[in-house]
Enzyme design. Sequence first.
Site, PDB file in Angstrom:
ATOM      1  N   LYS A   1       0.837  -1.198   0.000  1.00 26.16           N
ATOM      2  CA  LYS A   1       0.000   0.000   0.000  1.00 26.16           C
ATOM      3  C   LYS A   1       0.876   1.255   0.000  1.00 26.16           C
ATOM      4  CE  LYS A   1      -1.541   2.706   3.038  1.00 26.16           C
ATOM      5  NZ  LYS A   1      -1.312   3.935   2.243  1.00 26.16           N
TER       6      LYS A   1
ATOM      7  N   GLU B   1      10.888   1.430   9.681  1.00 26.12           N
ATOM      8  CA  GLU B   1      11.742   2.596   9.409  1.00 26.12           C
ATOM      9  C   GLU B   1      10.916   3.812   9.802  1.00 26.12           C
ATOM     10  OE1 GLU B   1      14.783   2.620   8.591  1.00 26.12           O
ATOM     11  OE2 GLU B   1      15.127   0.602   7.840  1.00 26.12           O
TER      12      GLU B   1
ATOM     13  N   CYS C   1      13.295  11.727   6.651  1.00 24.80           N
ATOM     14  CA  CYS C   1      13.528  11.233   8.010  1.00 24.80           C
ATOM     15  C   CYS C   1      14.967  11.480   8.415  1.00 24.80           C
ATOM     16  CB  CYS C   1      13.214   9.751   8.068  1.00 24.80           C
ATOM     17  SG  CYS C   1      14.090   8.835   6.792  1.00 24.80           S
TER      18      CYS C   1
ATOM     19  N   GLU D   1       9.783  16.462  14.465  1.00 26.39           N
ATOM     20  CA  GLU D   1      10.347  16.503  13.115  1.00 26.39           C
ATOM     21  C   GLU D   1       9.784  17.721  12.395  1.00 26.39           C
ATOM     22  OE1 GLU D   1       9.223  12.494  11.694  1.00 26.39           O
ATOM     23  OE2 GLU D   1      11.180  12.495  10.755  1.00 26.39           O
TER      24      GLU D   1
HETATM   25  P1  NAD Z   1       2.582   8.232   8.095  1.00 27.59           P
HETATM   26  O1  NAD Z   1       2.974   7.319   9.203  1.00 27.59           O
HETATM   27  O2  NAD Z   1       1.454   9.155   8.322  1.00 27.59           O
HETATM   28  O3  NAD Z   1       2.201   7.396   6.800  1.00 27.59           O
HETATM   29  C1  NAD Z   1       3.053   6.394   6.283  1.00 27.59           C
HETATM   30  C2  NAD Z   1       2.203   5.347   5.623  1.00 27.59           C
HETATM   31  O4  NAD Z   1       1.375   4.721   6.606  1.00 27.59           O
HETATM   32  C3  NAD Z   1       1.253   5.890   4.552  1.00 27.59           C
HETATM   33  O5  NAD Z   1       1.183   4.973   3.491  1.00 27.59           O
HETATM   34  C4  NAD Z   1      -0.063   5.969   5.291  1.00 27.59           C
HETATM   35  O6  NAD Z   1      -1.179   5.895   4.452  1.00 27.59           O
HETATM   36  C5  NAD Z   1       0.030   4.737   6.176  1.00 27.59           C
HETATM   37  N1  NAD Z   1      -0.857   4.759   7.349  1.00 27.59           N
HETATM   38  C6  NAD Z   1      -1.322   5.827   8.020  1.00 27.59           C
HETATM   39  N2  NAD Z   1      -2.129   5.435   9.023  1.00 27.59           N
HETATM   40  C7  NAD Z   1      -2.164   4.075   8.997  1.00 27.59           C
HETATM   41  C8  NAD Z   1      -2.825   3.077   9.769  1.00 27.59           C
HETATM   42  N3  NAD Z   1      -3.610   3.393  10.787  1.00 27.59           N
HETATM   43  N4  NAD Z   1      -2.637   1.784   9.450  1.00 27.59           N
HETATM   44  C9  NAD Z   1      -1.833   1.447   8.423  1.00 27.59           C
HETATM   45  N5  NAD Z   1      -1.183   2.343   7.629  1.00 27.59           N
HETATM   46  C10 NAD Z   1      -1.340   3.642   7.928  1.00 27.59           C
HETATM   47  O7  NAD Z   1       3.907   8.992   7.674  1.00 27.59           O
HETATM   48  P2  NAD Z   1       4.109  10.037   6.476  1.00 27.59           P
HETATM   49  O8  NAD Z   1       3.609  11.365   6.905  1.00 27.59           O
HETATM   50  O9  NAD Z   1       3.594   9.492   5.183  1.00 27.59           O
HETATM   51  O10 NAD Z   1       5.687  10.033   6.350  1.00 27.59           O
HETATM   52  C11 NAD Z   1       6.472  10.805   7.159  1.00 27.59           C
HETATM   53  C12 NAD Z   1       7.082   9.987   8.274  1.00 27.59           C
HETATM   54  O11 NAD Z   1       7.815   8.894   7.710  1.00 27.59           O
HETATM   55  C13 NAD Z   1       8.086  10.770   9.067  1.00 27.59           C
HETATM   56  O12 NAD Z   1       7.952  10.489  10.443  1.00 27.59           O
HETATM   57  C14 NAD Z   1       9.425  10.266   8.546  1.00 27.59           C
HETATM   58  O13 NAD Z   1      10.491  10.418   9.447  1.00 27.59           O
HETATM   59  C15 NAD Z   1       9.110   8.847   8.282  1.00 27.59           C
HETATM   60  N6  NAD Z   1      10.061   8.263   7.323  1.00 27.59           N
HETATM   61  C16 NAD Z   1      10.983   7.389   7.795  1.00 27.59           C
HETATM   62  C17 NAD Z   1      11.923   6.848   6.933  1.00 27.59           C
HETATM   63  C18 NAD Z   1      12.948   5.879   7.447  1.00 27.59           C
HETATM   64  O14 NAD Z   1      13.529   5.187   6.620  1.00 27.59           O
HETATM   65  N7  NAD Z   1      13.191   5.774   8.749  1.00 27.59           N
HETATM   66  C19 NAD Z   1      11.912   7.192   5.577  1.00 27.59           C
HETATM   67  C20 NAD Z   1      10.949   8.093   5.121  1.00 27.59           C
HETATM   68  C21 NAD Z   1      10.023   8.616   6.025  1.00 27.59           C
END
Ligand code: NAD
Length: 496
Positions: free
Chosen positions: A192, A268, A302, A399
Amino acid sequence: MTTNVSEPRTSERAREAIAKLSTGVFIDGQWGEAASGARFNVVNPATEEVIATVADGGPEDARRAIETAGRVQKDWAKTAPRERSEILRRAYNLIMARQDELALIMTTEMGKPLAEAKGEVAYAAEYFRWFSEEAVRIGGDFGTSGDGKNRMLVSREPVGPCVFVTPWNFPLAMGTRKLGPAIAAGCTVVFKPAALTPLSSLALVDILVEAGLPAGVVNVVCTTKASSVVTPWMSSGIARKVSFTGSTEVGVRLLQQAAQHVMRSSMELGGNAPFIVFEDADLDRAVEGAVAAKMRNMGEACTAANRIFVQRPVAEEFARRLAARLGALSVGDGAEAGTDVGPLVEEKALRKVQELVHDAVAKGAKVVCGGNRPERPGFFYAPTVLSDVSPEADLMTEEIFGPVAPVVPFDTEEEALRMANDTPFGLVGYLFTQDLDRSFRVGEALEVGMVGLNTGIVANPAAPFGGVKASGLGREGGRMGIDEFLEYKYMAVPRA
Ligand code: NAD
């Protein structure tokens, strides 16, 4: 800085590239509409125009996808490693042959400048090339038990069907970083992508099919209601592994769900990277490192330098030079030539950055450059340097995910380390010094999974990417990246 562009429009070239994409749910090798028939809009954050609609999946699509992945797993696991390797290698070649087009799609759906998008396409493709090379090197172990009674055969098997959930900020690379090792190891997948940026992932599906990936190995469902798709996958009892990239909050929720079926988990998650500049550092190099670590992806990474700690004797000069560099960057539509800094991904992200800057200034920070929103459509924020930031400011613990660089002075190495480690997160830390002993001392004392020593960029497909503490579990990339998708099986064979 470009602050005034009349009637920004998505280019015809971008529209043509997007029009060619399949935009349904992809299950068992077939594209189709969502069971509900619903579709959702994808918006260009530089122009606020709708650029595509995508099938909005739900529980019924999720069920079909995971049942397919479960059914296909056994046959896929039996394929020859060389066959899986060559699919990945062909997909690598296809991505690189379409680098410009994929970059344009990515820029149009999430905003990053074209040059950066091209860089991400190459970075994403490299995960496929890297894991095409690892697919044929899955080893095992053989030995004799200590008491001499048994032969011990240890083999590696694919872990089984995997659930992948990815964020919007690196829409191609976050997918290939998971798909590459899963395909190499012989795992099937339900995937997804983020609803803000589904197009890059959908383009990737077409490429995998063209590269010869059999039906049912990778199944993709986009949705605006993440839990309506992901929760059924997690509770299906079919999935054996979850690999998630995104916020710590959602990661924790998925870990709780994974516990119900004791699923293998790779997480991650969020970061709050410290960037430490000692007074003996090469200041020009440190400034360039900060530009890279802060401005890559408009700060929406991130790995972005979130807190910039500079030793007091050079703090003012560092802030001045950093402001000169950031203030000279051109802000605009990432698809236009000469743009250094694109828009943030959506209005909500822009509002959050505005609030964090407002809070820091209210708590005593000085705006050295930026601090405002250019007047034009799109979710733009000017590159900003803040000096004398109070440790109490919200952006020291949250962040920022935007082009804002807070500079905080420190006096001693101990103080810098204490502040750097004073966070629940531990993804990456950056350190600038010319003192060899200090390099190792501080690098080892930082509570992080990755350290950039005199560099602002660490990510590389050949290296293990990942964090400690609330930043996650497991590693992606490197020789160990494929381990996350393999189980050990040990056979005891008596030496009769
Ligand atoms: P997010 O957690 O809101 O969303 C990430 C994914 O999770 C999306 O596909 C979203 O639709 C899905 N999601 C949201 N709620 C969910 C639920 N209840 N159940 C299942 N899936 C769900 O994060 P974001 O805003 O898309 O991305 C930013 C975050 O990602 C930041 O915290 C960033 O640091 C982190 N990030 C980490 C890395 C890493 O490698 N450590 C890399 C990129 C981004």
